[in-house]
Design a protein around this motif. Sequence first.
Motif, PDB file in Angstrom:
ATOM      1  N   LEU A  11     -34.870   2.668  11.870  1.00  0.00           N
ATOM      2  CA  LEU A  11     -34.305   1.431  11.362  1.00  0.00           C
ATOM      3  C   LEU A  11     -35.408   0.513  10.866  1.00  0.00           C
ATOM      4  N   THR A  12     -35.063  -0.363   9.946  1.00  0.00           N
ATOM      5  CA  THR A  12     -36.009  -1.406   9.554  1.00  0.00           C
ATOM      6  C   THR A  12     -36.026  -2.472  10.646  1.00  0.00           C
ATOM      7  N   HIS A  13     -36.980  -3.377  10.579  1.00  0.00           N
ATOM      8  CA  HIS A  13     -37.048  -4.472  11.551  1.00  0.00           C
ATOM      9  C   HIS A  13     -35.744  -5.245  11.591  1.00  0.00           C
ATOM     10  N   ARG A  14     -35.254  -5.611  10.418  1.00  0.00           N
ATOM     11  CA  ARG A  14     -34.063  -6.448  10.367  1.00  0.00           C
ATOM     12  C   ARG A  14     -32.832  -5.693  10.849  1.00  0.00           C
ATOM     13  N   GLU A  15     -32.717  -4.406  10.531  1.00  0.00           N
ATOM     14  CA  GLU A  15     -31.599  -3.609  11.021  1.00  0.00           C
ATOM     15  C   GLU A  15     -31.614  -3.542  12.546  1.00  0.00           C
ATOM     16  N   ALA A  16     -32.806  -3.331  13.109  1.00  0.00           N
ATOM     17  CA  ALA A  16     -32.926  -3.241  14.566  1.00  0.00           C
ATOM     18  C   ALA A  16     -32.579  -4.568  15.229  1.00  0.00           C
ATOM     19  N   GLN A  17     -33.051  -5.664  14.660  1.00  0.00           N
ATOM     20  CA  GLN A  17     -32.740  -6.977  15.225  1.00  0.00           C
ATOM     21  C   GLN A  17     -31.243  -7.248  15.198  1.00  0.00           C
TER      22      GLN A  17
ATOM     23  N   LYS B 289     -27.195   2.354  24.924  1.00  0.00           N
ATOM     24  CA  LYS B 289     -26.159   3.301  24.520  1.00  0.00           C
ATOM     25  C   LYS B 289     -25.110   2.589  23.664  1.00  0.00           C
ATOM     26  N   ILE B 290     -24.867   3.156  22.482  1.00  0.00           N
ATOM     27  CA  ILE B 290     -23.820   2.660  21.590  1.00  0.00           C
ATOM     28  C   ILE B 290     -23.004   3.876  21.175  1.00  0.00           C
ATOM     29  N   GLY B 291     -21.882   4.114  21.871  1.00  0.00           N
ATOM     30  CA  GLY B 291     -21.097   5.313  21.607  1.00  0.00           C
ATOM     31  C   GLY B 291     -21.936   6.565  21.796  1.00  0.00           C
ATOM     32  N   LYS B 292     -21.957   7.432  20.788  1.00  0.00           N
ATOM     33  CA  LYS B 292     -22.747   8.662  20.851  1.00  0.00           C
ATOM     34  C   LYS B 292     -24.235   8.410  20.623  1.00  0.00           C
ATOM     35  N   TYR B 293     -24.563   7.202  20.232  1.00  0.00           N
ATOM     36  CA  TYR B 293     -25.939   6.892  19.839  1.00  0.00           C
ATOM     37  C   TYR B 293     -26.756   6.333  21.000  1.00  0.00           C
ATOM     38  N   THR B 294     -28.047   6.649  20.956  1.00  0.00           N
ATOM     39  CA  THR B 294     -29.024   5.989  21.816  1.00  0.00           C
ATOM     40  C   THR B 294     -29.908   5.153  20.912  1.00  0.00           C
ATOM     41  N   PHE B 295     -29.871   3.856  21.127  1.00  0.00           N
ATOM     42  CA  PHE B 295     -30.610   2.908  20.299  1.00  0.00           C
ATOM     43  C   PHE B 295     -31.856   2.470  21.056  1.00  0.00           C
ATOM     44  N   ASN B 296     -33.024   2.816  20.542  1.00  0.00           N
ATOM     45  CA  ASN B 296     -34.292   2.378  21.125  1.00  0.00           C
ATOM     46  C   ASN B 296     -34.786   1.187  20.313  1.00  0.00           C
ATOM     47  N   TYR B 297     -34.640   0.003  20.878  1.00  0.00           N
ATOM     48  CA  TYR B 297     -34.979  -1.221  20.146  1.00  0.00           C
ATOM     49  C   TYR B 297     -36.476  -1.332  19.850  1.00  0.00           C
ATOM     50  N   PRO B 298     -37.367  -1.148  20.839  1.00  0.00           N
ATOM     51  CA  PRO B 298     -38.797  -1.253  20.533  1.00  0.00           C
ATOM     52  C   PRO B 298     -39.265  -0.266  19.462  1.00  0.00           C
ATOM     53  N   LYS B 299     -38.710   0.961  19.490  1.00  0.00           N
ATOM     54  CA  LYS B 299     -39.112   1.978  18.508  1.00  0.00           C
ATOM     55  C   LYS B 299     -38.290   1.920  17.229  1.00  0.00           C
ATOM     56  N   GLN B 300     -37.255   1.062  17.216  1.00  0.00           N
ATOM     57  CA  GLN B 300     -36.400   0.878  16.047  1.00  0.00           C
ATOM     58  C   GLN B 300     -35.810   2.213  15.574  1.00  0.00           C
ATOM     59  N   SER B 301     -35.172   2.905  16.523  1.00  0.00           N
ATOM     60  CA  SER B 301     -34.629   4.220  16.194  1.00  0.00           C
ATOM     61  C   SER B 301     -33.235   4.395  16.779  1.00  0.00           C
ATOM     62  N   LEU B 302     -32.456   5.265  16.118  1.00  0.00           N
ATOM     63  CA  LEU B 302     -31.117   5.648  16.565  1.00  0.00           C
ATOM     64  C   LEU B 302     -31.093   7.165  16.724  1.00  0.00           C
ATOM     65  N   LEU B 303     -30.694   7.635  17.908  1.00  0.00           N
ATOM     66  CA  LEU B 303     -30.638   9.073  18.165  1.00  0.00           C
ATOM     67  C   LEU B 303     -29.192   9.481  18.438  1.00  0.00           C
ATOM     68  N   ALA B 304     -28.716  10.498  17.718  1.00  0.00           N
ATOM     69  CA  ALA B 304     -27.386  11.048  17.949  1.00  0.00           C
ATOM     70  C   ALA B 304     -27.360  12.499  17.523  1.00  0.00           C
ATOM     71  N   GLU B 305     -26.850  13.364  18.407  1.00  0.00           N
ATOM     72  CA  GLU B 305     -26.715  14.790  18.107  1.00  0.00           C
ATOM     73  C   GLU B 305     -28.024  15.406  17.628  1.00  0.00           C
TER      74      GLU B 305
END
Length: 226
Positions: free
Chosen positions: A155-161, A133-149
Motif C-alpha cells: 500500500l502507499t502511505h496514504r492508503e495505509a493511513q 485482521k480485516i476479513g480474509k486479509y492481514t493488514f500490517n500497518y507499519p509495513k504497509q502491506s495486505l496479505l490474503a491467500e
Amino acid sequence: MGQNTKILLAEDEIALGQIVKESLETRDFEVLFCRNGEEAYETFLKEKPELLVLDVMMPKKDGFTLAQEVRKIDPKTPIIFLTAKSQTKDVVDGFNHGGNDYLKKPFSMEELIVRINALLGRIKLSSDVENIKIGKYTFNYPKQSLLAEGDTQLLTHREAQLLFHLSEKRNEILDRSVILKELWGDDDFFSARSMDVFITKLRKKLNKDENIQIINVRGYGYKLIC
C-alpha cells in the motif's frame, strides 16, 4: 517534537528555503537544506533524514521524481510536498508519487510545523501496531502491506493511513470531515476528491473477500463493513 529530528528540505527558492530552515531550527529540528532534486537525493542517501519536505518544481530533478526514487528504497519516511499547484489532479499526483501530505504555497510556518509533527507522531503510533485482521486479509500497518491467500499487496502511505482509520472504526461511520482534516489537513473540495480516489483504490485491493465493503454514507462519511 523537534528534539534534533533530522529533516531534509529541498527548495530552489533560496530566500524561502532559508526562512523555512531557520524557522524549523528554532523548533529544534536539524535541517538539511538542498537547492535541487539531485542534491536532495544524494543527501537523502547519505544522511537518512526522518522526514522530507520537497518542493515540486525544482531544477535537475523535480519533487515528484525525487519522491518516486526515494520510495523505491524507503517506503516509510514521511514526505511533504510544497507547491504552487492546486488542481485536484496535482494533489492526487502528489499522493500517488509517495507523498504523505501536500502544502500549497503560500503557506504559514505554523501550518508546516503542525503537519510535520502530525506525521512524526503517526510514525511513532504505527510502530506500536502490527497485524490487523480485516476479513480474509492481514493488514500490517507499519509495513504497509495486505496479505490474503498467499498474495501480498503493498500500500502507499496514504492508503495505509486511510485503511488503518477505517479498520479502527469498522462497522461504524468514519466521519468524512474529521478524517480529511486528520490526513489531508483540510476538508475542502480538492481534498475530498483525493480521498474518494483512495477509497476506490482500497476497494479494489480488498476485493478478494466478498464480505468486505467500504460503503459511502452520503453526507457523513465511509464505513468499512467486514
